[in-house]
Design an enzyme around this catalytic site. Structure first.
Site, short mmCIF file in Angstrom:
data_model
loop_
_atom_site.label_atom_id
_atom_site.label_comp_id
_atom_site.label_asym_id
_atom_site.label_seq_id
_atom_site.Cartn_x
_atom_site.Cartn_y
_atom_site.Cartn_z
N HIS A 188 21.52 42.99 -25.54
CA HIS A 188 20.27 43.03 -25.85
C HIS A 188 19.93 44.30 -24.93
O HIS A 188 19.10 44.61 -24.19
CB HIS A 188 19.38 41.57 -25.48
CG HIS A 188 18.65 41.52 -27.08
ND1 HIS A 188 20.01 40.49 -27.56
CD2 HIS A 188 17.80 41.43 -27.83
CE1 HIS A 188 19.53 39.66 -28.39
NE2 HIS A 188 18.47 40.44 -29.00
N ASP A 260 22.54 45.16 -36.45
CA ASP A 260 21.40 43.87 -35.82
C ASP A 260 20.37 45.00 -35.25
O ASP A 260 20.65 46.26 -35.40
CB ASP A 260 22.01 43.62 -33.91
CG ASP A 260 21.64 42.24 -33.45
OD1 ASP A 260 20.71 42.05 -33.19
OD2 ASP A 260 22.86 41.32 -33.20
#
Length: 493
Positions: A188, A260
């Site tokens: 992230h 993702d």
């Protein structure tokens, strides 16, 4: 209609079909309904979209008035990662707890019950399970989301989870290919890297994915990680060698490949989401997940237009986009026709999630029965992959069993003196999460136990440190039922 206009319409619909965007709110916004009507085949749900099963069922039903086979995806792992129960904590333990029990029938039953609840709400694609082998205990993003550090244990439970979930009529999306367990960076925020040789990858990372493919997983999610042994320049999500060469070619996988979240910094910060999405489809991905942080029509249109432009400019073969869209539609068709198997005997009536959480608890030591203890939660900074809005701990559950229990939360910078001052003469129940990764936690625990040998310690993350305290409880996860299971041990001690 001219040939060019027809081709443009087909390209646009194919570009929309490969997107899995999120959105804001608990009802479907007009723009989302409009895009579903124009060809968008999937949407992604997050905690912000859900308040109750009834509300969620109404939301998904509204989406299906525009397209009856729309894929409604969710990141519902159970355990620490829950969207269905984001405000109260999950009714299921996560993967590490299931791996600690090591009963594949139990894992299959838990996944089936979770799938049944999703299907009842109209959700038909779950971005789970995590098949990552948690070989690096300092991993900041996988941890209890993995079934464990043992490759073959992870493989058999991954297969059982896929079987249980899909038997309930919900497509599984096994993640994060080719394996996110041996990383110490959260994708992230940055691009993780796994520096191991091919033999290690084959013997460790890839084994659970092979098991998932053999079990019939309908989808696989790629990881935003760099694996130089497979591709020294591009992360897995953007790598033809990894997605087409390895996953499609060597492993023979024919289902849907999902990325993702493309807004994650590992991709967005280097390639940008538009270029990253084009490269991902070109590399072999079939669906673009975006919407954890970007959830509006402008994002959908930007990605749609980037894909269409890439085809027109020759950067993305039209056949590749069409193949990706066809795989999305094929999965949508499967979900529409899926019929759930019968519920495993006893899994609903007995509360399979709490049963599993109780079986996963590891207890060391003993203590006298407590009355109205003080629960001190030593809280690390929340992990974005898990979500910082979901409560965790044992305080609420213990207060139900031992009236008069008091509690406090102590962030980094706190010490044993702060806890002792707040506790007074009450017995301290110290609750931690991955204490081995946070030196301040271990220092605080050591000081607490030295000052109060009757301290009870509850580890709700990876139990990597030596048991300490008069009573030490490892729950192997921080879901609500894990907290309940630990509270029952404390109250009954």
């Amino acid at each position: 209609m001219t040939v060019l206009a027809h081709r443009t319409d087909t390209l646009t619909r194919d570009a929309l079909a490969v997107l899995q965007p999120g959105f804001e709110g608990t009802t479907a916004p007009d723009w989302l309904l409009r895009q579903v009507g124009e060809g968008l085949t999937a949407v992604g749900l997050f905690g912000r979209n859900i308040t109750s099963p009834e509300q969620l069922a109404a939301l998904t039903a509204r989406l299906r008035t525009e397209r009856d086979d729309v894929l409604v995806a969710i990141d519902e792992e159970g355990g620490d990662v829950t969207r269905l129960e984001v405000r109260g904590g999950s009714s299921f333990p996560g993967n590490l707890a299931l791996g600690a029990v090591d009963d594949t029938d139990l894992t299959r039953s838990v996944a089936h019950e979770l799938g049944r609840r999703l299907a009842e709400c109209g959700v038909n694609l779950n971005w789970a399970p995590s098949a990552d082998v948690n070989s690096n205990p300092d991993n900041p993003v996988i941890g209890v989301r993995s079934f464990g550090a043992d490759t073959h244990l992870a493989a058999r439970h991954t297969a059982a989870y896929v079987q249980g979930l899909q038997a309930a009529g919900v497509a599984a999306c096994t993640k994060h290919f080719p394996g996110h367990g041996d990383t110490n960076v959260d994708s992230h925020h940055a691009l993780p890297r796994i520096d191991v040789d091919l033999d290690t990858l084959q013997a460790r990372e890839l084994v659970p994915f092979k098991a998932a493919i053999e079990a019939g997983t309908k989808a696989v999610m790629s990881a935003h990680i760099l694996v130089p042994a497979l591709d020294p320049t591009r992360p897995a999500t953007l790598s033809p060698q990894i997605l087409t060469g390895l996953l499609r070619g060597e492993l023979g996988y024919e289902g849907l490949i999902v990325t993702d979240g493309m807004e994650m910094h590992a991709i967005a910060g280097t390639y940008g989401i538009e270029r990253g999405s084009v490269l991902a489809i070109a590399a072999g991905a079939d669906a673009i997940c975006v919407g954890g942080g970007l959830a509006d029509e402008a994002t959908v249109l930007r990605l749609r237009d980037a894909l269409v432009a890439a085809v027109r400019e020759g950067a993305l073969p039209e056949e590749r986009l069409a193949d990706a869209a066809a795989r999305v539609r094929a999965l949508a068709a499967w979900t529409r026709g899926a019929r759930p198997d019968a519920q495993p005997e006893g899994s609903r009536a007995s509360g399979i999630g709490l049963t599993a959480a109780r079986r996963a608890v590891l207890v060391t030591g003993s203590t006298k029965p407590l009355t109205a203890p003080y629960v001190a939660t030593l809280a690390p900074v929340a992990n974005i992959a898990v979500g910082d809005e979901t409560p965790w701990g044992v305080a609420a559950e213990l207060a139900e069993l031992l009236p008069g229990t008091e509690a406090g939360v102590f962030p980094e910078g706190s010490g044993a003196g702060d806890v002792l001052a707040a506790a007074g003469d009450r017995t301290v129940v110290a609750v931690v999460r991955d204490a081995h990764r946070h030196p301040w936690m271990t220092e605080t625990l050591d000081a607490l136990v030295a000052a109060r040998p009757d301290t009870v310690v509850v580890e709700m993350g990876l139990p990597r440190t030596e048991p300490r305290g008069a009573l030490y409880i490892a729950t192997h996860g921080a879901s609500r039922v894990c907290g309940r299971a630990a509270a029952e041990v404390i109250a009954g001690a």
